[in-house]
Write an enzyme that holds these catalytic residues in place. Sequence first.
Site, mmCIF file in Angstrom:
data_model
loop_
_atom_site.group_PDB
_atom_site.id
_atom_site.type_symbol
_atom_site.label_atom_id
_atom_site.label_comp_id
_atom_site.label_asym_id
_atom_site.label_seq_id
_atom_site.Cartn_x
_atom_site.Cartn_y
_atom_site.Cartn_z
ATOM 1 N N GLY A 177 23.863 -23.547 -21.085
ATOM 2 C CA GLY A 177 24.155 -24.389 -22.249
ATOM 3 C C GLY A 177 23.078 -25.445 -22.434
ATOM 4 N N GLU A 188 -3.879 -11.735 -17.357
ATOM 5 C CA GLU A 188 -3.992 -10.477 -16.598
ATOM 6 C C GLU A 188 -3.670 -9.276 -17.485
ATOM 7 N N GLY A 241 -14.020 -16.122 -13.399
ATOM 8 C CA GLY A 241 -14.406 -16.287 -14.801
ATOM 9 C C GLY A 241 -14.740 -14.974 -15.478
ATOM 10 N N ARG A 259 30.741 -24.349 -13.744
ATOM 11 C CA ARG A 259 30.964 -24.956 -15.058
ATOM 12 C C ARG A 259 32.256 -24.419 -15.677
ATOM 13 N N TRP A 267 -10.105 -20.421 -20.364
ATOM 14 C CA TRP A 267 -8.788 -20.167 -19.764
ATOM 15 C C TRP A 267 -8.898 -19.825 -18.279
ATOM 16 N N ILE A 268 -9.670 -20.592 -17.550
ATOM 17 C CA ILE A 268 -9.908 -20.212 -16.152
ATOM 18 C C ILE A 268 -9.024 -21.036 -15.209
HETATM 19 P P1 TGC Z 1 -12.632 1.238 -19.729
HETATM 20 O O1 TGC Z 1 -13.724 2.010 -20.417
HETATM 21 O O2 TGC Z 1 -11.224 1.661 -19.905
HETATM 22 O O3 TGC Z 1 -12.975 1.175 -18.165
HETATM 23 C C1 TGC Z 1 -14.231 0.787 -17.658
HETATM 24 C C2 TGC Z 1 -14.291 1.265 -16.218
HETATM 25 O O4 TGC Z 1 -13.330 0.521 -15.442
HETATM 26 C C3 TGC Z 1 -12.325 1.399 -14.909
HETATM 27 N N1 TGC Z 1 -11.050 0.687 -15.055
HETATM 28 C C4 TGC Z 1 -10.378 0.160 -14.027
HETATM 29 N N2 TGC Z 1 -10.604 0.192 -12.708
HETATM 30 C C5 TGC Z 1 -9.723 -0.434 -11.907
HETATM 31 N N3 TGC Z 1 -8.654 -1.101 -12.375
HETATM 32 C C6 TGC Z 1 -8.400 -1.170 -13.704
HETATM 33 N N4 TGC Z 1 -7.341 -1.855 -14.140
HETATM 34 C C7 TGC Z 1 -9.281 -0.516 -14.587
HETATM 35 N N5 TGC Z 1 -9.332 -0.380 -15.925
HETATM 36 C C8 TGC Z 1 -10.413 0.359 -16.199
HETATM 37 C C9 TGC Z 1 -12.419 2.658 -15.755
HETATM 38 O O5 TGC Z 1 -11.958 3.774 -15.031
HETATM 39 C C10 TGC Z 1 -13.897 2.724 -16.045
HETATM 40 O O6 TGC Z 1 -14.557 3.184 -14.882
HETATM 41 P P2 TGC Z 1 -15.931 4.033 -15.000
HETATM 42 O O7 TGC Z 1 -16.314 4.286 -13.592
HETATM 43 O O8 TGC Z 1 -15.564 5.264 -15.768
HETATM 44 O O9 TGC Z 1 -16.905 3.165 -15.738
HETATM 45 O O10 TGC Z 1 -12.828 -0.281 -20.112
HETATM 46 P P3 TGC Z 1 -12.588 -1.031 -21.445
HETATM 47 O O11 TGC Z 1 -13.655 -2.047 -21.587
HETATM 48 O O12 TGC Z 1 -12.371 -0.058 -22.577
HETATM 49 O O13 TGC Z 1 -11.230 -1.822 -21.103
HETATM 50 C C11 TGC Z 1 -10.039 -1.435 -21.511
HETATM 51 C C12 TGC Z 1 -8.959 -2.525 -21.258
HETATM 52 C C13 TGC Z 1 -8.494 -3.085 -22.591
HETATM 53 C C14 TGC Z 1 -7.814 -1.824 -20.561
HETATM 54 C C15 TGC Z 1 -9.462 -3.697 -20.371
HETATM 55 O O14 TGC Z 1 -10.494 -4.366 -20.986
HETATM 56 C C16 TGC Z 1 -8.373 -4.685 -20.043
HETATM 57 O O15 TGC Z 1 -7.629 -4.495 -19.081
HETATM 58 N N6 TGC Z 1 -8.243 -5.817 -20.827
HETATM 59 C C17 TGC Z 1 -7.352 -6.899 -20.505
HETATM 60 C C18 TGC Z 1 -8.177 -8.097 -20.054
HETATM 61 C C19 TGC Z 1 -7.531 -8.832 -18.929
HETATM 62 O O16 TGC Z 1 -6.583 -8.407 -18.305
HETATM 63 N N7 TGC Z 1 -8.082 -10.006 -18.598
HETATM 64 C C20 TGC Z 1 -7.618 -10.752 -17.497
HETATM 65 C C21 TGC Z 1 -8.543 -11.910 -17.183
HETATM 66 S S1 TGC Z 1 -8.245 -12.647 -15.603
HETATM 67 C C22 TGC Z 1 -6.788 -13.457 -15.759
HETATM 68 O O17 TGC Z 1 -6.089 -13.395 -16.725
HETATM 69 C C23 TGC Z 1 -6.400 -14.228 -14.583
HETATM 70 S S2 TGC Z 1 -4.927 -15.060 -14.704
HETATM 71 C C24 TGC Z 1 -4.699 -15.315 -13.072
HETATM 72 C C25 TGC Z 1 -3.610 -16.226 -12.680
HETATM 73 O O18 TGC Z 1 -3.658 -17.435 -13.011
HETATM 74 O O19 TGC Z 1 -2.713 -15.738 -11.949
HETATM 75 P P1 FAD Z 2 -6.502 -11.987 -27.546
HETATM 76 O O1 FAD Z 2 -7.267 -10.949 -26.795
HETATM 77 O O2 FAD Z 2 -7.180 -12.683 -28.661
HETATM 78 O O3 FAD Z 2 -5.147 -11.327 -28.040
HETATM 79 C C1 FAD Z 2 -4.346 -11.927 -29.063
HETATM 80 C C2 FAD Z 2 -3.269 -10.910 -29.440
HETATM 81 O O4 FAD Z 2 -3.877 -9.728 -29.951
HETATM 82 C C3 FAD Z 2 -2.422 -10.480 -28.239
HETATM 83 O O5 FAD Z 2 -1.086 -10.340 -28.647
HETATM 84 C C4 FAD Z 2 -2.994 -9.114 -27.882
HETATM 85 O O6 FAD Z 2 -2.039 -8.270 -27.255
HETATM 86 C C5 FAD Z 2 -3.385 -8.593 -29.264
HETATM 87 N N1 FAD Z 2 -4.424 -7.566 -29.172
HETATM 88 C C6 FAD Z 2 -5.705 -7.706 -28.739
HETATM 89 N N2 FAD Z 2 -6.346 -6.532 -28.786
HETATM 90 C C7 FAD Z 2 -5.455 -5.612 -29.237
HETATM 91 C C8 FAD Z 2 -5.497 -4.211 -29.482
HETATM 92 N N3 FAD Z 2 -6.595 -3.487 -29.248
HETATM 93 N N4 FAD Z 2 -4.381 -3.610 -29.960
HETATM 94 C C9 FAD Z 2 -3.255 -4.322 -30.167
HETATM 95 N N5 FAD Z 2 -3.140 -5.632 -29.947
HETATM 96 C C10 FAD Z 2 -4.228 -6.276 -29.483
HETATM 97 N N6 FAD Z 2 -8.882 -15.392 -17.663
HETATM 98 C C11 FAD Z 2 -9.789 -15.364 -16.653
HETATM 99 O O7 FAD Z 2 -10.817 -14.707 -16.741
HETATM 100 N N7 FAD Z 2 -9.555 -16.054 -15.494
HETATM 101 C C12 FAD Z 2 -8.458 -16.817 -15.306
HETATM 102 O O8 FAD Z 2 -8.288 -17.423 -14.230
HETATM 103 C C13 FAD Z 2 -7.495 -16.891 -16.379
HETATM 104 N N8 FAD Z 2 -6.402 -17.701 -16.257
HETATM 105 C C14 FAD Z 2 -5.587 -17.880 -17.338
HETATM 106 C C15 FAD Z 2 -4.585 -18.861 -17.288
HETATM 107 C C16 FAD Z 2 -3.781 -19.087 -18.395
HETATM 108 C C17 FAD Z 2 -2.744 -20.170 -18.349
HETATM 109 C C18 FAD Z 2 -3.952 -18.304 -19.568
HETATM 110 C C19 FAD Z 2 -3.075 -18.524 -20.769
HETATM 111 C C20 FAD Z 2 -4.934 -17.358 -19.618
HETATM 112 C C21 FAD Z 2 -5.780 -17.134 -18.525
HETATM 113 N N9 FAD Z 2 -6.843 -16.223 -18.589
HETATM 114 C C22 FAD Z 2 -7.757 -16.149 -17.558
HETATM 115 C C23 FAD Z 2 -7.132 -15.525 -19.833
HETATM 116 C C24 FAD Z 2 -6.201 -14.356 -20.128
HETATM 117 O O9 FAD Z 2 -6.496 -13.255 -19.332
HETATM 118 C C25 FAD Z 2 -6.306 -14.041 -21.620
HETATM 119 O O10 FAD Z 2 -5.650 -15.090 -22.308
HETATM 120 C C26 FAD Z 2 -5.723 -12.699 -21.979
HETATM 121 O O11 FAD Z 2 -6.466 -11.649 -21.408
HETATM 122 C C27 FAD Z 2 -5.627 -12.506 -23.509
HETATM 123 O O12 FAD Z 2 -6.796 -12.873 -24.143
HETATM 124 P P2 FAD Z 2 -6.745 -13.865 -25.409
HETATM 125 O O13 FAD Z 2 -5.943 -15.043 -25.018
HETATM 126 O O14 FAD Z 2 -8.138 -14.075 -25.843
HETATM 127 O O15 FAD Z 2 -5.936 -13.081 -26.511
#
Ligand code: TGC
Ligand code: FAD
Length: 407
Positions: A361, A385, A151, A290, A183-184
């Site tokens: 198709g 992710e 989460g 096909r 969205w977990i």
């Molecule tokens: P930022 O200031 O850039 O970094 C904070 C600290 O974290 C370190 N860091 C990382 N370390 C390891 N891996 C990474 N990918 C890392 N990214 C950053 C960084 O070096 C720093 O370290 P320190 O020691 O200097 O404090 O952090 P920010 O808050 O500005 O974040 C920037 C950003 C936008 C890249 C980050 O928030 C991000 O990646 N956002 C996307 C959110 C996301 O991917 N959510 C996923 C939720 S889980 C999910 O979707 C599961 S789906 C699973 C499934 O069903 O398969």
């Molecule tokens: P938003 O962050 O609101 O983004 C909306 C749009 O704005 C996107 O096009 C994005 O690229 C754009 N945008 C946002 N910020 C910027 C910027 N700075 N510059 C330019 N464009 C920007 N999360 C978990 O924690 N655990 C899970 O297990 C998990 N499973 C998931 C399963 C499914 C099926 C889905 C759909 C999502 C899941 N997620 C999970 C959440 C997922 O990681 C988020 O949906 C994702 O990180 C995007 O967040 P959001 O949907 O709130 O979109």
Amino acid sequence: MPSNGTESTHGTRSVREDRYQHHDYYLLDELLSTEHLLARDAVRDWVKSEVSPIIEDYANRAACPVHLFKGLAEIGAFGPSLPAEYGCGGMDEIAYGIIMQELERGDSGIRSMASVQGSLVMYPIYKFGSEEQKRKYLPKLAAGELIGCFGLTEPDHGSNPAGMVTNVKDDGDAYILNGAKMWITNSPVADIAVVWARDEEGKIRGMIVEKGMKGFSAPEIHGKWSLRASVTGELVFEDVRVPKQNVLPGVSSMRGPLTCLSKARYGIAWGAIGAALDCYDSALRYSKEREQFGRPIGGFQLTQKKLAEMITEITKAQLLAWRLGVLANDGRATAAQISMAKRNNVAMAIDIAREARQIHGGMGITNEYPIMRHMMNLESVITYEGTHDIHLLITGHDITGLDAFKG
Ligand code: TGC
Ligand code: FAD
């Protein structure tokens, strides 16, 4: 009209025979070890016998085949690269990647089950947990006796998880947890949730919240057109008392959850290739079977262009994933390199799914072929992710040193 293999009935439900064949245009198997090939073949066989026959039906009904958790555990899909001493696979990062590829060849939702369990639940416990937490949870998670979820995302904080408002307050031997996650994956069926929350000092804490804790609920999210065979829900915390022994001692900042994301994104970079391969495989076969205008549609130049570009893009994605795997095995894969591979390979897969749909198709829109299911699944994979655009900005930040996220 060619058939996608033998159709039989299983009860009242249609069962699709999986005719997938191996595609290795650049002889990349030569880069793999015997262990990698054995792991790949075992997972491929399991997908053919356990996933392919049922997946269209489950996706149609938007039902999660929860019974597959046990089978995933048996084939070593949970934590393949975590140490054997905790009941995990003890293999390398390339083996982990290949397992994800084969699972996603079956369905992105099945790969999601394994990604979340292995990389987002077991990995944080392994990386940031106490020895006691590792011994308590990891063997049961690896064996599929416990199901976990992760989460991080909140209703108002998706791409920017650092804005989280879910919080904990110190209460002696426990923390009081309040907030909500959105969205977990797997939350409605999970026994435990690894939850990220801000403490009173503003530090980010990770904790293991157990099903049944008072004030904790995990309602399901309905109405998804994507990842229909994967269950997704919320996590709601109303004054949940989480014992301090459930808090991961090794995390105090966003680096913790973001490190876990890197592990899962790496698996998705490989996994997406599997979905692309399945679409390519189906399109190639269909194009030879096909006939229109008196000849197979695969004989038309425009169809060949589609197929040739598909295998070219798949091969490039395979090389990217393999090199990333080598770097990961050396401990040298950076978060930005992982972002590049996740972004490229998922976009590649979605493009291939769309082209494969064209080749099929009208039949391409039906569930007699896997194409639409993969295409719809990939719409989630390209968002979760880290979205496609967020990964682009991560690359931009890495190469310029300038952060474009925060305006
Ligand atoms: P930022 O200031 O850039 O970094 C904070 C600290 O974290 C370190 N860091 C990382 N370390 C390891 N891996 C990474 N990918 C890392 N990214 C950053 C960084 O070096 C720093 O370290 P320190 O020691 O200097 O404090 O952090 P920010 O808050 O500005 O974040 C920037 C950003 C936008 C890249 C980050 O928030 C991000 O990646 N956002 C996307 C959110 C996301 O991917 N959510 C996923 C939720 S889980 C999910 O979707 C599961 S789906 C699973 C499934 O069903 O398969
Ligand atoms: P938003 O962050 O609101 O983004 C909306 C749009 O704005 C996107 O096009 C994005 O690229 C754009 N945008 C946002 N910020 C910027 C910027 N700075 N510059 C330019 N464009 C920007 N999360 C978990 O924690 N655990 C899970 O297990 C998990 N499973 C998931 C399963 C499914 C099926 C889905 C759909 C999502 C899941 N997620 C999970 C959440 C997922 O990681 C988020 O949906 C994702 O990180 C995007 O967040 P959001 O949907 O709130 O979109």
